[in-house]
Design an enzyme around this catalytic site. Structure first.
Site, mmCIF file in Angstrom:
data_model
loop_
_atom_site.group_PDB
_atom_site.id
_atom_site.type_symbol
_atom_site.label_atom_id
_atom_site.label_comp_id
_atom_site.label_asym_id
_atom_site.label_seq_id
_atom_site.Cartn_x
_atom_site.Cartn_y
_atom_site.Cartn_z
ATOM 1 N N LEU A 189 33.959 12.029 26.298
ATOM 2 C CA LEU A 189 33.116 11.281 25.032
ATOM 3 C C LEU A 189 34.015 11.275 23.923
ATOM 4 O O LEU A 189 34.594 12.404 23.578
ATOM 5 C CB LEU A 189 32.571 11.738 24.213
ATOM 6 C CG LEU A 189 30.538 11.298 25.065
ATOM 7 C CD1 LEU A 189 29.639 12.066 24.708
ATOM 8 C CD2 LEU A 189 30.859 9.985 25.593
ATOM 9 N N ASP A 190 34.612 10.302 22.589
ATOM 10 C CA ASP A 190 35.352 10.808 21.721
ATOM 11 C C ASP A 190 34.304 11.761 20.648
ATOM 12 O O ASP A 190 33.458 11.825 20.656
ATOM 13 C CB ASP A 190 35.079 9.674 21.154
ATOM 14 C CG ASP A 190 35.829 8.063 21.222
ATOM 15 O OD1 ASP A 190 36.602 8.959 22.286
ATOM 16 O OD2 ASP A 190 35.314 7.185 21.118
ATOM 17 N N THR A 191 35.353 12.553 20.258
ATOM 18 C CA THR A 191 34.717 13.588 19.427
ATOM 19 C C THR A 191 33.560 12.694 18.061
ATOM 20 O O THR A 191 32.743 13.558 18.802
ATOM 21 C CB THR A 191 35.980 14.105 18.431
ATOM 22 O OG1 THR A 191 36.727 14.709 19.257
ATOM 23 C CG2 THR A 191 35.290 15.193 17.333
#
Length: 227
Positions: A56-58
């Site tokens: 997942l993106d940050t």
């Protein structure tokens, strides 16, 4: 936060702002926490990802899956590659989303920025499909559920921005998003809600709780948190 664990896999509810993988500089990440708790994960996959089978993106919160051993890692990766995993997300987006829609435009790397993705020509890029279903709206913002089996980098964020409904708080793709007050949201409003497996040797499905950091926004608009 661990949501589920068995002998094969672990499901984690990642907070927004925490990186998924181990970075080049020391720092907290989901992978580092997994390696600290389950050192055996260092024996398969790679050290940056520990046993994680996707990312997942940050700034995105929500569900991440990690394998407990090499055989489970291979089986989960095969399920993702074979599109036997359906991922469901929630997002708050700009504008009024009135109808369900499906975006199938392929995606590619930005020619001048490796951090960004762009909509590609039909004969280029990676195939991507995002199903968008409206849940609530006040005309300025909408809450949508999203389903996908493809997993191209930034897929949801680019697809939503491409149809004029960028994710609220997305500093990379929402160039002219609606003002929801000051200060600007720390992280964008995208949450990996659930996964469903189409293979009998994996759990039927895993669901995360409603993201707690969304509650103030929902309260100001009279929206009920989604159970």
């Amino acid at each position: 936060v661990e949501l589920y664990a068995d002998d094969d896999l672990i499901a984690i509810d990642k907070p927004a702002g925490l990186p998924t993988t181990v970075g080049r500089a020391p720092g907290a990440s989901v992978a580092a926490a997994l390696l600290d708790r389950y050192p055996g994960m260092a024996a398969f996959g790679d050290a940056r990802h520990a046993g994680l089978v996707h990312r997942l993106d940050t700034g995105t919160s929500g569900l991440l899956l990690a394998a407990r051993h090499a055989a489970a890692h291979a089986r989960l990766r095969a399920a993702f590659a074979g599109k036997q995993v359906e991922k469901t997300y929630l997002a708050v987006v700009g504008g009024h989303v009135a109808d369900a829609t499906v975006v199938t435009t392929p995606l590619d790397r930005h020619p001048r920025s490796r951090r960004r993705m762009v909509v590609a020509r039909a004969d280029r890029g990676w195939p991507a499909r995002t199903e968008i279903m409206p849940l609530a709206s006040d005309g300025t913002l909408s809450v949508v559920a999203l389903r996908m089996r493809t997993g191209v980098t930034h897929q949801i964020r680019v697809h939503l921005a491409s149809i004029g409904h960028a994710v609220l708080g997305d500093a990379l793709y929402a160039t002219n998003g609606p003002d929801v007050g000051s200060p600007r949201p720390a992280w964008h409003y995208l949450h990996a809600r659930a996964v469903t497996f189409d293979t009998p040797d994996l759990p039927t499905g895993i669901v995360t709780p409603f993201p707690a950091h969304w509650r103030p926004l929902f309260a100001t608009r009279g929206w009920d948190p989604i159970a």
